[in-house]
Design an enzyme around this catalytic site. Sequence first.
Site, PDB file in Angstrom:
ATOM      1  CG  HIS D  94      -7.984  -0.106  33.323  1.00 11.86           C
ATOM      2  ND1 HIS D  94      -8.710  -0.304  34.471  1.00 11.86           N
ATOM      3  CD2 HIS D  94      -7.598   1.200  33.346  1.00 11.86           C
ATOM      4  CE1 HIS D  94      -8.773   0.834  35.158  1.00 11.86           C
ATOM      5  NE2 HIS D  94      -8.109   1.751  34.502  1.00 11.86           N
ATOM      6  CG  HIS D  96     -12.229   4.518  34.513  1.00  9.00           C
ATOM      7  ND1 HIS D  96     -12.006   5.479  35.468  1.00  9.00           N
ATOM      8  CD2 HIS D  96     -11.044   3.871  34.379  1.00  9.00           C
ATOM      9  CE1 HIS D  96     -10.740   5.429  35.874  1.00  9.00           C
ATOM     10  NE2 HIS D  96     -10.133   4.476  35.216  1.00  9.00           N
ATOM     11  CG  ASP D 119     -24.036 -18.340  31.524  1.00 11.25           C
ATOM     12  OD1 ASP D 119     -24.142 -19.511  31.908  1.00 11.25           O
ATOM     13  OD2 ASP D 119     -24.977 -17.704  31.000  1.00 11.25           O
ATOM     14  CG  HIS D 170      -8.664   2.777  39.655  1.00  8.24           C
ATOM     15  ND1 HIS D 170      -7.298   2.634  39.566  1.00  8.24           N
ATOM     16  CD2 HIS D 170      -9.075   3.145  38.422  1.00  8.24           C
ATOM     17  CE1 HIS D 170      -6.904   2.937  38.329  1.00  8.24           C
ATOM     18  NE2 HIS D 170      -7.959   3.244  37.629  1.00  8.24           N
ATOM     19  CE1 TYR D 228     -24.816 -20.519  24.991  1.00 10.16           C
ATOM     20  CE2 TYR D 228     -22.614 -19.977  24.180  1.00 10.16           C
ATOM     21  CZ  TYR D 228     -23.962 -19.660  24.323  1.00 10.16           C
ATOM     22  OH  TYR D 228     -24.438 -18.477  23.805  1.00 10.16           O
TER      23      TYR D 228
END
Lengths: 231, 231, 231, 231
Positions: D94, D96, D119, D170, D228
């Site tokens: 998480h 910000h 991708d 948020h 890749y």
Amino acid sequence: MLEALKAEVYQANLELPDRGLIKYTWGNVSAFDSESQLFVIKPSGVDYDEMKPEDMVVCNLDCEVVEGDLRPSSDMPTHAVLYKKFGDIGSVVHTHSPWATTWAQSGLAVPAMGTTHADTFYGDIPCARFLTTEEINKNYEYETGNVIVETFDEKGINPQEVPAVLLHGHAPFIWGESCDKAVMNAVVLEEICKMNIFTRQLNPFAETLPKAILDKHFERKHGKNAYYGQQ
Amino acid sequence: MLEALKAEVYQANLELPDRGLIKYTWGNVSAFDSESQLFVIKPSGVDYDEMKPEDMVVCNLDCEVVEGDLRPSSDMPTHAVLYKKFGDIGSVVHTHSPWATTWAQSGLAVPAMGTTHADTFYGDIPCARFLTTEEINKNYEYETGNVIVETFDEKGINPQEVPAVLLHGHAPFIWGESCDKAVMNAVVLEEICKMNIFTRQLNPFAETLPKAILDKHFERKHGKNAYYGQQ
Amino acid sequence: MLEALKAEVYQANLELPDRGLIKYTWGNVSAFDSESQLFVIKPSGVDYDEMKPEDMVVCNLDCEVVEGDLRPSSDMPTHAVLYKKFGDIGSVVHTHSPWATTWAQSGLAVPAMGTTHADTFYGDIPCARFLTTEEINKNYEYETGNVIVETFDEKGINPQEVPAVLLHGHAPFIWGESCDKAVMNAVVLEEICKMNIFTRQLNPFAETLPKAILDKHFERKHGKNAYYGQQ
Amino acid sequence: MLEALKAEVYQANLELPDRGLIKYTWGNVSAFDSESQLFVIKPSGVDYDEMKPEDMVVCNLDCEVVEGDLRPSSDMPTHAVLYKKFGDIGSVVHTHSPWATTWAQSGLAVPAMGTTHADTFYGDIPCARFLTTEEINKNYEYETGNVIVETFDEKGINPQEVPAVLLHGHAPFIWGESCDKAVMNAVVLEEICKMNIFTRQLNPFAETLPKAILDKHFERKHGKNAYYGQQ
């Protein structure tokens, strides 16, 4: 000759990338010695990692190299014109700093939107016109200087009070009493160019700074009634 | 006197450029000692590389220097007014951080668009009006403080719940219980000012944060029911 | 084999994150050896902290690995096509640098708005079309190279004069006579892409650079009349 | 217990500020141990300079602390719900981070505009709705998890194919098979959020990525036909 000034000019050139004003060698700083009427400028296109103080080139106001093994910055004649015509200028800086260059590309003057501007620039920072094809083909860098001077003359702006100009489609030139001051003015210009773009976007009707605040902030730092700093 | 507080204020001032809030000396931090009713503030225009903790200046709430060899920050009277009128404030910060200054130049309050805002500011961050010419010419920095207080009074905003203000055409002032907290609040303000400009551009119809989420996030970190952090 | 070129390619790949052009391994640099008609390229998806010069992979123009224990970059066939078709190219760079990628996502060519552009690119930087589903399913990376070549052919652009292209919905490819030069061109592209977005926003009617200035700046640094730098 | 995982989670949390995703303590990383069905998460509001690997808190899927002297991140219940409902997830992040938070504030899903997106994310990154007042007052962080799960269910999105979500008003939550991968996905999200804002501004009619290119790029890096990297 002028070893102390060379060291100063050298340091100021290194400051340009350190302060995020340029990448690679896309800028130049010079400084003027009023006694000898000569100025010291960065050599053209030399890698900053390899450049030494003694590589700085000494030129006169007729755009002639007086001392130095390297070619001076290709913008040297613009510096010469500014020292010749703008009187009491100790240093000239040229950068392609992104936000100031964005304004230069847009062809617009930078309005005084806040006190960050007013602390350094007493009013709008003008944008000089495109050079004509004739001027470009004559002596491009010298004519660039002339167009800057013409801009200040025509608009009646005092270059001591507004120490910067934008060249339409090009980038800014900035000046000041010393290398330190000229570089600082370049930093201020970059910062206000960034802030003013977004100020306009946030509020297209945002007012420019009231005259009384413009006066107050400029005079807080300049002239005989200045009271910012330690003296 | 107040040596510990001087060290704290000194450190907090150095934190401003480190956190990208200012360039050169374009900001100042002060801290208040409630016992002596004195505050410690940065000297005016001193290079951060040369500044020492003992250079910090001690002032009283009447804007007088009580101790110190250097002049205090020219914004000192604004700090004095905030300590005098806003009650329980431990530290005041002034910056010209670019995104907050952009909002200040636009003359708009910063709306609560997200929880990053709500974690620190309980509602809109107001923008104080331009000072009148009379106020500017009287005692500019002192009247700046008065206009901030007037703004919070008129809008009925609690300065403990919204610890920042924008000055129209100028820049932000931010406060907090300690230097660390005030600087952190300045960082939050800068971050939300940046995000809110682009939120509006991305979606001009973006809703402000619902009241229930605003309450929840502010109360998660403030007041008796706070449960963020270790106590 | 080609140890010196491997060291150069290795260094140039490390320069990409250092100059803010990529994050993680989202880019690749190769260099061509005209004598052997082979090129050296970064291995695919190897962490830059663990990568060594000897990990560079040597390939031929038929997209075959000639030497190396690791798989080459998955974009290797695009590099091969460019070396094969664009003649005198010494190095190819691929990045997802944010501002150039933003233009690529927008599907628009980058117009010459200023001299920062003209110093490196002689006119618009084209945006190649989306690949067709058939091309994607055939040999995606090889067809990507073909679409770049098609773009320059159809528009009559000289890849020596405009050493970069945008791929619609993808990102840029950039080239130059050497690794250093190709990386520098990638930096210039990123910078002008950033500035041009905001130039348009600031002044939607901003004029592109007059032809005479475009010529002047490009020729200042390129061709037989160049006078920038030390020779 | 789970000492190796604690060290990993500790390192991943430190990576958040290093990669510019957070300031101060505005984020958290956790990792799941499938054998014990426990997860390790950062403690709440601890200064990163003082935090040690052994400070990480061990929790179970019922949101109970199983080991640790410190309180877990206040967002812990959101992490628990994601591990419980999204199956094979090794780590949750998480932040910000400013550009992703800007999209979250705008309430809009992030469209796939380019291959940088494809991708990592197979299609739009959804924006979950505001929580209701009832949900906020019940168990805010737990209900946040539920709203994320509801979003993926209702839109029929596979969380393995789109490892991120925006919470309206948020900020983002991001996940991946390991801490390294989840943090990398957070970096990709931040980068595409930045680029997509400006893509839209540059060309409001910019097309999203054609399905065939979206498929190609996602499959180049994921699933049994991936080619890749080194295996």
